[in-house]
Design an enzyme around this catalytic site. Sequence first.
Site, mmCIF file in Angstrom:
data_model
loop_
_atom_site.group_PDB
_atom_site.id
_atom_site.type_symbol
_atom_site.label_atom_id
_atom_site.label_comp_id
_atom_site.label_asym_id
_atom_site.label_seq_id
_atom_site.Cartn_x
_atom_site.Cartn_y
_atom_site.Cartn_z
ATOM 1 N N ASP A 1 -30.637 48.814 107.858
ATOM 2 C CA ASP A 1 -30.518 48.811 106.391
ATOM 3 C C ASP A 1 -31.863 49.028 105.699
ATOM 4 O O ASP A 1 -32.096 48.513 104.604
ATOM 5 C CB ASP A 1 -29.885 47.492 105.885
ATOM 6 C CG ASP A 1 -28.600 47.175 106.621
ATOM 7 O OD1 ASP A 1 -27.815 48.107 106.824
ATOM 8 O OD2 ASP A 1 -28.388 46.005 107.000
ATOM 9 N N LYS B 1 -32.716 54.318 105.678
ATOM 10 C CA LYS B 1 -32.911 55.545 106.467
ATOM 11 C C LYS B 1 -32.065 56.689 105.921
ATOM 12 O O LYS B 1 -32.480 57.838 105.959
ATOM 13 C CB LYS B 1 -32.509 55.310 107.940
ATOM 14 C CG LYS B 1 -33.377 54.290 108.650
ATOM 15 C CD LYS B 1 -32.929 54.097 110.085
ATOM 16 C CE LYS B 1 -31.570 53.431 110.223
ATOM 17 N NZ LYS B 1 -31.509 52.052 109.709
ATOM 18 N N ALA C 1 -22.945 51.585 111.873
ATOM 19 C CA ALA C 1 -23.961 52.013 110.910
ATOM 20 C C ALA C 1 -23.303 52.336 109.574
ATOM 21 O O ALA C 1 -22.130 52.688 109.526
ATOM 22 C CB ALA C 1 -24.668 53.256 111.431
ATOM 23 N N HIS D 1 -24.761 54.469 106.274
ATOM 24 C CA HIS D 1 -25.843 55.096 105.523
ATOM 25 C C HIS D 1 -25.351 55.431 104.122
ATOM 26 O O HIS D 1 -24.407 56.198 103.957
ATOM 27 C CB HIS D 1 -26.318 56.365 106.241
ATOM 28 C CG HIS D 1 -27.113 56.071 107.473
ATOM 29 N ND1 HIS D 1 -27.544 57.034 108.342
ATOM 30 C CD2 HIS D 1 -27.562 54.904 107.966
ATOM 31 C CE1 HIS D 1 -28.219 56.464 109.319
ATOM 32 N NE2 HIS D 1 -28.244 55.174 109.114
ATOM 33 N N THR E 1 -27.867 44.968 118.730
ATOM 34 C CA THR E 1 -26.729 45.835 118.969
ATOM 35 C C THR E 1 -26.759 46.273 120.430
ATOM 36 O O THR E 1 -27.673 45.893 121.172
ATOM 37 C CB THR E 1 -26.712 47.019 117.961
ATOM 38 O OG1 THR E 1 -25.448 47.673 118.056
ATOM 39 C CG2 THR E 1 -27.839 48.003 118.217
ATOM 40 N N THR F 1 -19.757 46.287 106.299
ATOM 41 C CA THR F 1 -18.899 45.098 106.285
ATOM 42 C C THR F 1 -18.869 44.395 104.935
ATOM 43 O O THR F 1 -18.055 43.502 104.729
ATOM 44 C CB THR F 1 -19.404 44.076 107.328
ATOM 45 O OG1 THR F 1 -20.762 43.768 107.001
ATOM 46 C CG2 THR F 1 -19.328 44.628 108.739
ATOM 47 N N GLY F 2 -19.775 44.754 104.025
ATOM 48 C CA GLY F 2 -19.843 44.095 102.724
ATOM 49 C C GLY F 2 -20.454 42.700 102.803
ATOM 50 O O GLY F 2 -20.555 42.003 101.798
ATOM 51 N N GLY G 1 -36.387 54.312 94.330
ATOM 52 C CA GLY G 1 -35.083 54.294 93.666
ATOM 53 C C GLY G 1 -34.055 54.949 94.562
ATOM 54 O O GLY G 1 -34.399 55.495 95.613
HETATM 55 P P1 IMP Z 1 -22.723 45.439 116.510
HETATM 56 O O1 IMP Z 1 -23.672 46.594 116.494
HETATM 57 O O2 IMP Z 1 -21.522 45.637 115.631
HETATM 58 O O3 IMP Z 1 -22.356 45.038 117.898
HETATM 59 O O4 IMP Z 1 -23.492 44.177 115.868
HETATM 60 C C1 IMP Z 1 -24.628 43.602 116.499
HETATM 61 C C2 IMP Z 1 -25.661 43.170 115.469
HETATM 62 O O5 IMP Z 1 -26.210 44.306 114.852
HETATM 63 C C3 IMP Z 1 -25.097 42.311 114.327
HETATM 64 O O6 IMP Z 1 -26.110 41.408 113.925
HETATM 65 C C4 IMP Z 1 -24.849 43.316 113.226
HETATM 66 O O7 IMP Z 1 -24.858 42.727 111.942
HETATM 67 C C5 IMP Z 1 -26.042 44.228 113.445
HETATM 68 N N1 IMP Z 1 -25.827 45.582 112.948
HETATM 69 C C6 IMP Z 1 -25.090 46.559 113.525
HETATM 70 N N2 IMP Z 1 -25.139 47.674 112.791
HETATM 71 C C7 IMP Z 1 -25.946 47.428 111.752
HETATM 72 C C8 IMP Z 1 -26.421 48.231 110.656
HETATM 73 O O8 IMP Z 1 -26.131 49.417 110.518
HETATM 74 N N3 IMP Z 1 -27.250 47.585 109.785
HETATM 75 C C9 IMP Z 1 -27.624 46.299 109.945
HETATM 76 N N4 IMP Z 1 -27.217 45.523 110.935
HETATM 77 C C10 IMP Z 1 -26.372 46.079 111.840
#
Ligand code: IMP
Length: 432
Positions: A20, A23, A46, A48, A246, A308-309, A422
């Site tokens: 976050d 990118k 992800a 974006h 991840t 996920t919000g 911005g």
């Molecule tokens: P997973 O990638 O869904 O298995 O989640 C593993 C960890 O990575 C968790 O803490 C998620 O919140 C974090 N995570 C996965 N994708 C993102 C992302 O795009 N941005 C920020 N955190 C992420």
Amino acid sequence: MGQRSGSGRCTVVVGCQWGDEGKGKIVDVLAEGVDVVARYQGGANAGHTVHVGDEEFILHQIPSGILHGDRRCLLGNGVVLDLLQFFEEHDALRERGIEVDGHVGVSLRAHLLLPYHRVLDRASEAGAREKIGTTGRGIGPAYEDKAGRRGIRVADAADSHRFEALLAEGVQRARLHLERLDQTVDEAALEEALEASRALRGRIAELAVDTGLEIDRALARGENVLLEGAQGTALDLDHGTYPFVTSSNTTAAAAATGTGIGPTRITDVLGVVKAYTTRVGNGPLPTGFDPAMDERMRELGGEFGATTGRPRRCGWFDAVLARHAARVNGLTGLAVTKLDVLDSLDEIQLCTGYRMGGELVEEFPADTFGLEDAQPVLESHPGWKAPTTEARRLEDLPSGARAYLDRIEELTGAPTRMVSVGTRRSQIIRVG
Ligand code: IMP
């Protein structure tokens, strides 16, 4: 065999915090000067967010380069491709008038993420003593199948019999696993999703390419290539805050293995850092704010997960982590984002080290559990209390903001190449 030809630039854009970092915006700006954009790891976890004019696009799997018209956008072999989500996104872009046909390719070697991976992800989180706080998108189970050599690859989609047999085995294994986890499954929903996946088999097979070959040939023709990372360095399976990470390598070296080019093809590695820090999901955040400041920054920066919000936890800029990221990624440049979010603060702090067990620690530690109790050593900077959103050159920035950026550059050891002020494409400062 002669020497490799080709003079195109191959730039990796990599997150240097917990994802976050913004990118999507940086890739969107850089995509202007490239011919090919490829994702090299992760999947629909992800998110974006890119603003074009008054429109907002949230892309989960397709590289944001797609918003530029005639770019080739690839999903490399390192990605776990969520079939349902991918075509949902693909078709939604097309409906909004974005040209996708002929512009999107997926690696023959990429693994498919299927509906049972999501069910397994949620079930294993529900049953875990130490929850990771995953996005629930099935990422861990899909990479487990890949490493366990029982995954289904895009290449398998060309053969309907093989695909069907592998899918049946996958579902059977998932059911056994879920029984062991003592989790019930919504059978009707799973069946429906599996049927929808079967229907997409032919479509994904049509998009399949050898991404390594395609990128290598593009570079040889002198074209420029952008390799787009997802998540961030602190979420890297090896170099992040394990096990709160991840399930893929997010760092720059993975851009080579995750697309199928040799590492010596990469010419630049641009690390993206937010001017402060955020984290979503569980695990340590050494510079995390107290609840009131946390709330304030979340509102100022709009820090809610794009996928996920979920509210993101916020904290001061962590130079220990940024230095670690600069080293493991071999950064050749830094892009600092969301500087404008700090415009109204009276005081801004940044972390130069941690106090752990009475010791001063200046290198990012491997022991994640020790990091839970780390106290940040903070340095105070006066807030500049003026808008930065109209700045287009470093000289346009208030002196306090420039001093803050200089300090980030000094502590990180990578030269600043871009500063984002911005959400709009135009709100960018390019350096050098
Ligand atoms: P997973 O990638 O869904 O298995 O989640 C593993 C960890 O990575 C968790 O803490 C998620 O919140 C974090 N995570 C996965 N994708 C993102 C992302 O795009 N941005 C920020 N955190 C992420």
